[in-house]
Design a protein around this motif. Sequence first.
Motif, PDB file in Angstrom:
ATOM      1  N   GLN A  68      64.134  76.961 -41.664  1.00 33.82           N
ATOM      2  CA  GLN A  68      62.851  76.262 -41.418  1.00 33.82           C
ATOM      3  C   GLN A  68      62.362  76.504 -39.889  1.00 33.82           C
ATOM      4  O   GLN A  68      63.487  76.579 -38.944  1.00 33.82           O
ATOM      5  CB  GLN A  68      62.923  74.637 -41.599  1.00 33.82           C
ATOM      6  CG  GLN A  68      61.833  74.010 -41.081  1.00 33.82           C
ATOM      7  CD  GLN A  68      62.171  72.402 -40.917  1.00 33.82           C
ATOM      8  OE1 GLN A  68      62.865  71.836 -41.897  1.00 33.82           O
ATOM      9  NE2 GLN A  68      61.417  71.824 -40.109  1.00 33.82           N
ATOM     10  N   PHE A 136      50.445  68.905 -43.743  1.00 34.16           N
ATOM     11  CA  PHE A 136      51.834  68.702 -44.288  1.00 34.16           C
ATOM     12  C   PHE A 136      52.563  68.091 -43.034  1.00 34.16           C
ATOM     13  O   PHE A 136      52.868  68.697 -41.946  1.00 34.16           O
ATOM     14  CB  PHE A 136      52.909  70.007 -44.604  1.00 34.16           C
ATOM     15  CG  PHE A 136      54.368  69.733 -45.107  1.00 34.16           C
ATOM     16  CD1 PHE A 136      54.385  69.399 -46.367  1.00 34.16           C
ATOM     17  CD2 PHE A 136      55.273  69.698 -44.321  1.00 34.16           C
ATOM     18  CE1 PHE A 136      55.634  68.970 -47.011  1.00 34.16           C
ATOM     19  CE2 PHE A 136      56.475  69.370 -44.832  1.00 34.16           C
ATOM     20  CZ  PHE A 136      56.747  69.080 -45.945  1.00 34.16           C
ATOM     21  N   SER A 219      57.856  74.777 -50.317  1.00 36.59           N
ATOM     22  CA  SER A 219      58.469  73.797 -49.648  1.00 36.59           C
ATOM     23  C   SER A 219      59.972  73.967 -50.189  1.00 36.59           C
ATOM     24  O   SER A 219      60.425  74.901 -51.314  1.00 36.59           O
ATOM     25  CB  SER A 219      57.831  72.385 -50.255  1.00 36.59           C
ATOM     26  OG  SER A 219      58.166  72.075 -51.287  1.00 36.59           O
TER      27      SER A 219
END
Length: 223
Positions: A68, A136, A219
């Motif tokens: 991430q 998000f 995701s």
Amino acid sequence: MMTPYGDDTATINLVIVDAAMRGRGLGRKMLEEALAEAGERICYLVSTQEDLPLYEKVGFAATGETVQHQGEPLLVEAPGHVTWSESGDHAHLVTLDRAAYGHDRSAVIEILRERAKFAVIRDAGEIQAFAAIRSFGRGLVIGPVMARNDSEARALIDFLLVHHQGGFVRIDTDVSTNLAGWLTRRGLYRAGGGITMRRSGAARKEGKPADHRSYALVSQALG
């Protein structure tokens, strides 16, 4: 939570047990119920290091690593060959996603159609690569990103960063894409990740190698 993609694939999205109830095997029991519902589908998930033993016990094997990256992007130049998608492009995005991901995620792309903006690269009038961005958490997330090569993937991401300067942006990518160092130079620093895992289902005929690949996830929960 388990999400089926067509009749051959599924993702295990969430396995949550209250802290006071852990250590009693509840997580494994729920996971086994989800896998039973998935049937013969190939199942994917992203695991934390501490949860690896649980998933390995029910047949999952590590296949890679998801990282991430997040932050406020630095100023970059807008690539000239990337544009926003048009209203009639949806069917092409679904087809391209399936070619790159390898499975039918038309329901997910349909949901993103209402929640995301899509950037595309066209070649001779045909869409050959795309990326989505949507709200998000504390800001925005880029994904999925589907492209034929690293250059296209980076151009799509740059286009989205240019149009969202000053915002907080997140992107989840597999380490095999080699985007990590490049994303860091764009101001998106590594902030976590997980281990990608797969549990094989029934034997299925392998298709031809894809001309496209996935450079960023929708995701970690959805792949």
